[in-house]
Each structure stands twice: as structure tokens, then as C-alpha cells.
Design a protein around this motif. Structure first.
Motif, mmCIF file in Angstrom:
data_model
loop_
_atom_site.group_PDB
_atom_site.id
_atom_site.type_symbol
_atom_site.label_atom_id
_atom_site.label_comp_id
_atom_site.label_asym_id
_atom_site.label_seq_id
_atom_site.Cartn_x
_atom_site.Cartn_y
_atom_site.Cartn_z
ATOM 1 N N UNK A 175 0.811 -1.213 0.000
ATOM 2 C CA UNK A 175 0.000 0.000 0.000
ATOM 3 C C UNK A 175 0.843 1.260 0.000
ATOM 4 N N UNK A 176 2.134 1.152 0.143
ATOM 5 C CA UNK A 176 2.974 2.335 0.145
ATOM 6 C C UNK A 176 3.423 2.716 -1.270
ATOM 7 N N UNK A 177 2.995 1.946 -2.267
ATOM 8 C CA UNK A 177 3.341 2.214 -3.659
ATOM 9 C C UNK A 177 2.074 2.463 -4.473
ATOM 10 N N UNK A 178 2.219 3.291 -5.508
ATOM 11 C CA UNK A 178 1.112 3.609 -6.394
ATOM 12 C C UNK A 178 1.558 3.373 -7.828
ATOM 13 N N UNK A 179 0.681 2.784 -8.630
ATOM 14 C CA UNK A 179 0.986 2.617 -10.054
ATOM 15 C C UNK A 179 0.570 3.895 -10.758
ATOM 16 N N UNK A 180 1.535 4.565 -11.390
ATOM 17 C CA UNK A 180 1.269 5.817 -12.084
ATOM 18 C C UNK A 180 1.452 5.598 -13.582
ATOM 19 N N UNK A 181 0.596 6.238 -14.356
ATOM 20 C CA UNK A 181 0.632 6.121 -15.815
ATOM 21 C C UNK A 181 0.655 7.525 -16.385
ATOM 22 N N UNK A 182 1.655 7.799 -17.232
ATOM 23 C CA UNK A 182 1.786 9.117 -17.860
ATOM 24 C C UNK A 182 1.808 8.930 -19.373
ATOM 25 N N UNK B 123 5.580 3.628 -8.116
ATOM 26 C CA UNK B 123 6.308 4.703 -7.445
ATOM 27 C C UNK B 123 5.853 4.766 -5.983
ATOM 28 N N UNK B 124 6.764 5.046 -5.047
ATOM 29 C CA UNK B 124 6.331 5.260 -3.659
ATOM 30 C C UNK B 124 5.354 6.435 -3.576
ATOM 31 N N UNK B 125 4.444 6.374 -2.627
ATOM 32 C CA UNK B 125 3.390 7.389 -2.528
ATOM 33 C C UNK B 125 3.932 8.806 -2.401
ATOM 34 N N UNK B 126 5.056 9.001 -1.736
ATOM 35 C CA UNK B 126 5.577 10.354 -1.560
ATOM 36 C C UNK B 126 6.304 10.874 -2.799
ATOM 37 N N UNK B 127 6.539 10.044 -3.799
ATOM 38 C CA UNK B 127 7.241 10.467 -5.022
ATOM 39 C C UNK B 127 6.316 10.616 -6.227
ATOM 40 N N UNK B 128 4.999 10.522 -6.029
ATOM 41 C CA UNK B 128 4.057 10.564 -7.153
ATOM 42 C C UNK B 128 4.101 11.917 -7.849
ATOM 43 N N UNK B 129 4.095 13.009 -7.100
ATOM 44 C CA UNK B 129 4.109 14.340 -7.700
ATOM 45 C C UNK B 129 5.405 14.592 -8.467
ATOM 46 N N UNK B 130 6.537 14.067 -7.972
ATOM 47 C CA UNK B 130 7.813 14.222 -8.671
ATOM 48 C C UNK B 130 7.800 13.495 -10.010
ATOM 49 N N UNK B 131 7.113 12.361 -10.073
ATOM 50 C CA UNK B 131 7.026 11.601 -11.321
ATOM 51 C C UNK B 131 6.321 12.410 -12.403
ATOM 52 N N UNK B 132 5.255 13.111 -12.046
ATOM 53 C CA UNK B 132 4.504 13.870 -13.046
ATOM 54 C C UNK B 132 5.162 15.194 -13.388
ATOM 55 N N UNK B 133 6.058 15.704 -12.561
ATOM 56 C CA UNK B 133 6.741 16.961 -12.854
ATOM 57 C C UNK B 133 7.817 16.796 -13.911
ATOM 58 N N UNK B 134 8.469 15.629 -13.960
ATOM 59 C CA UNK B 134 9.547 15.458 -14.944
ATOM 60 C C UNK B 134 9.052 15.022 -16.290
#
Length: 51
Positions: free
Chosen positions: A16-23, A40-51
Motif C-alpha cells: 500500500x505504500x506504492x502507487x501505479x502511475x501512468x503518464x 512509485x512510492x506514494x511520496x514520489x508521485x508528484x515528482x514523477x509527473x513533474x519530470x
């Protein structure tokens, strides 16, 4: 016995500490859109979408 196995799998909190992100990213060669999927770990989700 199967119920005991399922119950032990649900007690784990690590998943539960990880989220599947799709860009959606546009390919520079073909111009088609491709999907970038990562776990991605939950605290790094916003960083994934910024790059």
C-alpha cells in the motif's frame, strides 16, 4: 488452509505504500503517444509527473 494463506497475504502493508502511475508521453520520432507506467512510492508521485 487456503483461507489462512489469503489472510496472511492481506496483512502485508508494504504494497500500500506504492502507487501505479501512468503518464502519456508523445514520441518525438513518430508523434504517437506512448504510456509510461511505473510503480512509485506514494511520496514520489508528484515528482514523477513533474519530470
Amino acid at each position: 488452509m487456503a483461507k489462512k494463506t489469503v489472510a496472511t497475504l492481506q496483512t502485508g502493508k508494504e504494497g500500500r505504500s506504492y502507487t501505479k502511475v501512468i503518464k502519456m508521453v508523445k514520441s518525438p520520432k513518430t508523434g504517437a503517444y506512448v504510456f509510461d507506467e511505473q510503480m512509485v512510492p506514494n511520496d514520489k508521485v508528484q515528482d514523477f509527473f513533474k519530470k
